[in-house]
Design a protein around this motif. Sequence first.
Motif, PDB file in Angstrom:
ATOM      1  N   ASP A   1       0.872  -1.179   0.000  1.00 15.89           N
ATOM      2  CA  ASP A   1       0.000   0.000   0.000  1.00 15.89           C
ATOM      3  C   ASP A   1       0.905   1.224   0.000  1.00 15.89           C
ATOM      4  OD1 ASP A   1      -1.989   1.834   0.137  1.00 15.89           O
ATOM      5  OD2 ASP A   1      -2.840   1.159   2.039  1.00 15.89           O
TER       6      ASP A   1
ATOM      7  N   ASP B   1       0.035   4.360  -0.514  1.00 14.71           N
ATOM      8  CA  ASP B   1      -0.707   5.607  -0.352  1.00 14.71           C
ATOM      9  C   ASP B   1      -0.269   6.417   0.862  1.00 14.71           C
ATOM     10  OD1 ASP B   1      -2.136   4.898  -2.572  1.00 14.71           O
ATOM     11  OD2 ASP B   1      -3.807   4.029  -1.443  1.00 14.71           O
TER      12      ASP B   1
ATOM     13  N   MET C   1     -12.485   6.502  -1.277  1.00 11.63           N
ATOM     14  CA  MET C   1     -11.343   7.137  -0.618  1.00 11.63           C
ATOM     15  C   MET C   1     -11.465   6.899   0.877  1.00 11.63           C
ATOM     16  SD  MET C   1     -10.768  10.712  -2.689  1.00 11.63           S
ATOM     17  CE  MET C   1      -9.209  10.941  -1.844  1.00 11.63           C
ATOM     18  N   ASN C   2     -10.344   6.572   1.485  1.00 14.18           N
ATOM     19  CA  ASN C   2     -10.338   6.211   2.892  1.00 14.18           C
ATOM     20  C   ASN C   2     -10.571   7.441   3.770  1.00 14.18           C
ATOM     21  OD1 ASN C   2     -10.011   4.809   5.255  1.00 14.18           O
ATOM     22  ND2 ASN C   2      -7.775   4.836   5.189  1.00 14.18           N
ATOM     23  N   ASN C   3     -11.541   7.343   4.668  1.00 12.93           N
ATOM     24  CA  ASN C   3     -11.802   8.384   5.656  1.00 12.93           C
ATOM     25  C   ASN C   3     -11.072   7.994   6.934  1.00 12.93           C
ATOM     26  OD1 ASN C   3     -12.751  10.459   7.212  1.00 12.93           O
ATOM     27  ND2 ASN C   3     -14.897   9.865   7.138  1.00 12.93           N
ATOM     28  N   ILE C   4      -9.917   8.592   7.156  1.00  9.26           N
ATOM     29  CA  ILE C   4      -9.073   8.191   8.280  1.00  9.26           C
ATOM     30  C   ILE C   4      -9.755   8.498   9.595  1.00  9.26           C
ATOM     31  CG2 ILE C   4      -6.802   8.484   9.342  1.00  9.26           C
ATOM     32  CD1 ILE C   4      -5.749   9.211   6.566  1.00  9.26           C
TER      33      ILE C   4
ATOM     34  N   ASN D   1     -12.093  14.543   0.901  1.00  9.36           N
ATOM     35  CA  ASN D   1     -12.328  13.484  -0.076  1.00  9.36           C
ATOM     36  C   ASN D   1     -13.287  13.936  -1.177  1.00  9.36           C
ATOM     37  OD1 ASN D   1     -10.694  12.027   1.596  1.00  9.36           O
ATOM     38  ND2 ASN D   1     -12.310  10.704   2.402  1.00  9.36           N
TER      39      ASN D   1
ATOM     40  N   HIS E   1      -9.692   1.102  -3.830  1.00  7.87           N
ATOM     41  CA  HIS E   1      -9.796   2.345  -3.063  1.00  7.87           C
ATOM     42  C   HIS E   1      -8.398   2.940  -2.918  1.00  7.87           C
ATOM     43  CE1 HIS E   1      -8.042   0.600   0.626  1.00  7.87           C
ATOM     44  NE2 HIS E   1      -8.728  -0.487   0.295  1.00  7.87           N
TER      45      HIS E   1
ATOM     46  N   SER F   1      -6.050   6.112  -0.535  1.00  8.23           N
ATOM     47  CA  SER F   1      -5.996   6.829   0.740  1.00  8.23           C
ATOM     48  C   SER F   1      -5.313   8.176   0.518  1.00  8.23           C
ATOM     49  CB  SER F   1      -5.227   6.019   1.783  1.00  8.23           C
ATOM     50  OG  SER F   1      -5.148   6.743   3.001  1.00  8.23           O
TER      51      SER F   1
ATOM     52  N   HIS G   1      -3.774  10.026   2.600  1.00  7.94           N
ATOM     53  CA  HIS G   1      -2.959  10.334   3.775  1.00  7.94           C
ATOM     54  C   HIS G   1      -1.773  11.223   3.420  1.00  7.94           C
ATOM     55  CE1 HIS G   1       0.064   9.562   6.935  1.00  7.94           C
ATOM     56  NE2 HIS G   1      -0.973   9.471   7.737  1.00  7.94           N
TER      57      HIS G   1
ATOM     58  N   ASP H   1     -16.891   8.059   1.232  1.00  7.01           N
ATOM     59  CA  ASP H   1     -15.774   7.332   1.825  1.00  7.01           C
ATOM     60  C   ASP H   1     -15.418   6.135   0.942  1.00  7.01           C
ATOM     61  OD1 ASP H   1     -15.872   9.217   3.794  1.00  7.01           O
ATOM     62  OD2 ASP H   1     -16.993   7.986   5.197  1.00  7.01           O
ATOM     63  N   LEU H   2     -15.535   4.923   1.467  1.00  3.52           N
ATOM     64  CA  LEU H   2     -15.152   3.729   0.709  1.00  3.52           C
ATOM     65  C   LEU H   2     -16.295   3.119  -0.087  1.00  3.52           C
ATOM     66  CD1 LEU H   2     -12.927   1.933   3.381  1.00  3.52           C
ATOM     67  CD2 LEU H   2     -12.193   3.392   1.501  1.00  3.52           C
TER      68      LEU H   2
END
Length: 733
Positions: A103, A105, A217-220, A227, A290, A292, A294, A690-691
């Motif tokens: 990963d 990202d 897209m990852n919502n941390i 996003n 997906h 991320s 970050h 989100d995802l």
Amino acid sequence: MAKRRAPEDLDAMEGVTSPAPKKHRSEGHELFLNGQIHDEVEREAADTSEARHWASKEKEPEGSDLGEDDSEDETAVPAIRQAAPTAGYDDLYLDTINRQVLDFDFEKLCSVSLSNINVYACLVCGRYYQGRGLKSHAYFHALDEDHHVFINMQTQRVYVLPEGYEVLSRSLDDIKFVADPRYTRSDVARLDQRRNATNRPCYTLTGKPYAPGYVGMNNIKENDYLNVVVQALAHVPPLRNFLLLDDFVTKTATLGKPNAKSLDNPNAELVKRFGLLVRKIWNPRAFKAHVSPHELLQEVALRSNKRFTLTAQADPVDFLTWFLNHLHLGLGGSRTRPGSSIVQRVFQGKLRVETEKLAAVGVAAAAAAAAAAAAEQSAMSNGVGAADSMMVDTPLPVGGMPTLLPIPPNSSQHHPPPPGTGGPPPFSSFAQPPPPGVSSAPGMFTPPPPPARPPGLNGTGTSTLPPPPSSLPPPPTSSSFFAATPPVEPQQHEKASVLATPSTHLPKPTVEINRFLLLTLDLPPPPLFQDEQERNIIPQVPLTTLLSKYDGESAHIAHVDHGDVRRRFQLQGPLPPYLVLHMKRFTANKFITERNPTIVTFDPRGLDMRPYVEGADSNRADEYTYDLVANVVHEAVRARGDDVAVDSAEERRTWKVQLRDRSAATAANDEKSALAGAGAGEDKWVVAQDLFVEPVAGELLYLAESYIQIWERRRQASSSKPQVQPRKAQSKS
């Protein structure tokens, strides 16, 4: 039990010599004589050990990560560093690569030293380590964990540690493409093509199908506001194509060292990371469905001084305005020259603003009142005439009664007359007279007494009480006032008339031409009460009603530092290729932030902007027709308490974006699109939160609380002529 005795006496073994070691006996030389080492053999062994020590010092590579202060055993033999793999072992250790855990990202930081310089990623476990020298963190990780394959995140070159040689196998191209996707012009041209038999869907490592560009897209934690903005900007074709094709790595860094341009432009890294994220969103060979954000979030938090972070919710409009301006500066745009970057060429337009100050009317009225007060003061200073004109206690309609003396101008209330000067008699002198026709004594008839003197009149017949309110004269008007006052000098009259006319002091409206990146639309306030049929629970307003703010006729009052102003807005042609509309849905007061739940109704196709553009040509409708590309919507979620009856529970903001899927149009609409022009086909829509990415009907887009909309100007119909001409040729033949 007694100890067993030795079979031979130790004293009898004194003259027996011990056998020679096997190592020296195998060499065929007799090196031991009567148990004593020869001096020449001892000297040769010492020379050999010293030669090995200096040879190890010479073989140590220059520029490695070994420190000078580190103590090392002199007898330790250094590892062998290879420039190329051994013949026949080109694919050594490649079977240990685990693509499921890779990963790329997250931010490229060493997991031990937290440094972002010369970072390598382990292709076995997916962690980041710094360097590949003999004493680097990646080198120790290879020895400790038995992981041998590493990729440089800057140059995308793969190495095998601890040997240190580079792997040139073509089987690693998919990993290099996932770490840093690269596209050609033909690849970008196929992104918006309709899916058919030749354009097959894409699959992840687990076999899950996905569409490039429409991934989650990852919502941390609380970064969904970023996003939705990134997803919306990634579907603006001119900006997307520019980020997919341009190479920002070579512009911002050379072999891991920043160049002069990147040092002068602090926003260059922001552009680089945003471009990398957009390339990963449109990756057709991704390992997962997906991405991320970050890495981009860390740079945004750094550049905005923690204004936008991943742990606190923010307003997408605030982030969008900040992000577009910093992207413009990061791409080398000018602060004064318009259209100097791709951001301004795509979103920037012109707006005519007419401003009229409302505070001028109040100033003129105050000046007229001051002039009237000055004229009144000058009239009072002239004597009796002024006193007569300001008389308050007027004479009663009684014949022969003289008038009272005028009240001084400074007196603010009526004072009773002093004792002895007349006035009402004391309370003891009052007596109740008998009724008419009744004598005072029994059996005697007396005529009715004369009418008693009305109270408030003294013996002279002068009134001592204030008149009733109905008998007071009306207040003097401006005409009667100036008629009663003595003549004023001509200069004073002229000055008073000028000050009393407010129309002569109204400033002319100022007109300015401003440039904008987005247009703000004001929602009407929601109704306080419901109607009889309860239809106004959630009010609705058409989008065209909100756009009437920019027709040049509707006036809007705003409060500025120097007073209230009235403004009128009107768009100027030519309009930008993409329009960004913002519905002002939140209003902050002293205590809370109020949300306006009004629903904005709209048609996602065919928004006509001609009524709002000054001098718009009615014959060229394509230049003013827009189609919806992305729609960012707001959704309120109860933050605490699951009981719906709790009205005091706080609301938490969540954001999602509705995107138009151009490549999902059916093939049956190809002929319809060719005849009616570009953009006439039936497009499908997806909603990304989100995802989660799900399809949604285009007729139901307006049911959500729209917050940000991006509209695309419809392309010219001339682009469809090459598709129509072959059909005419076939009909003639």
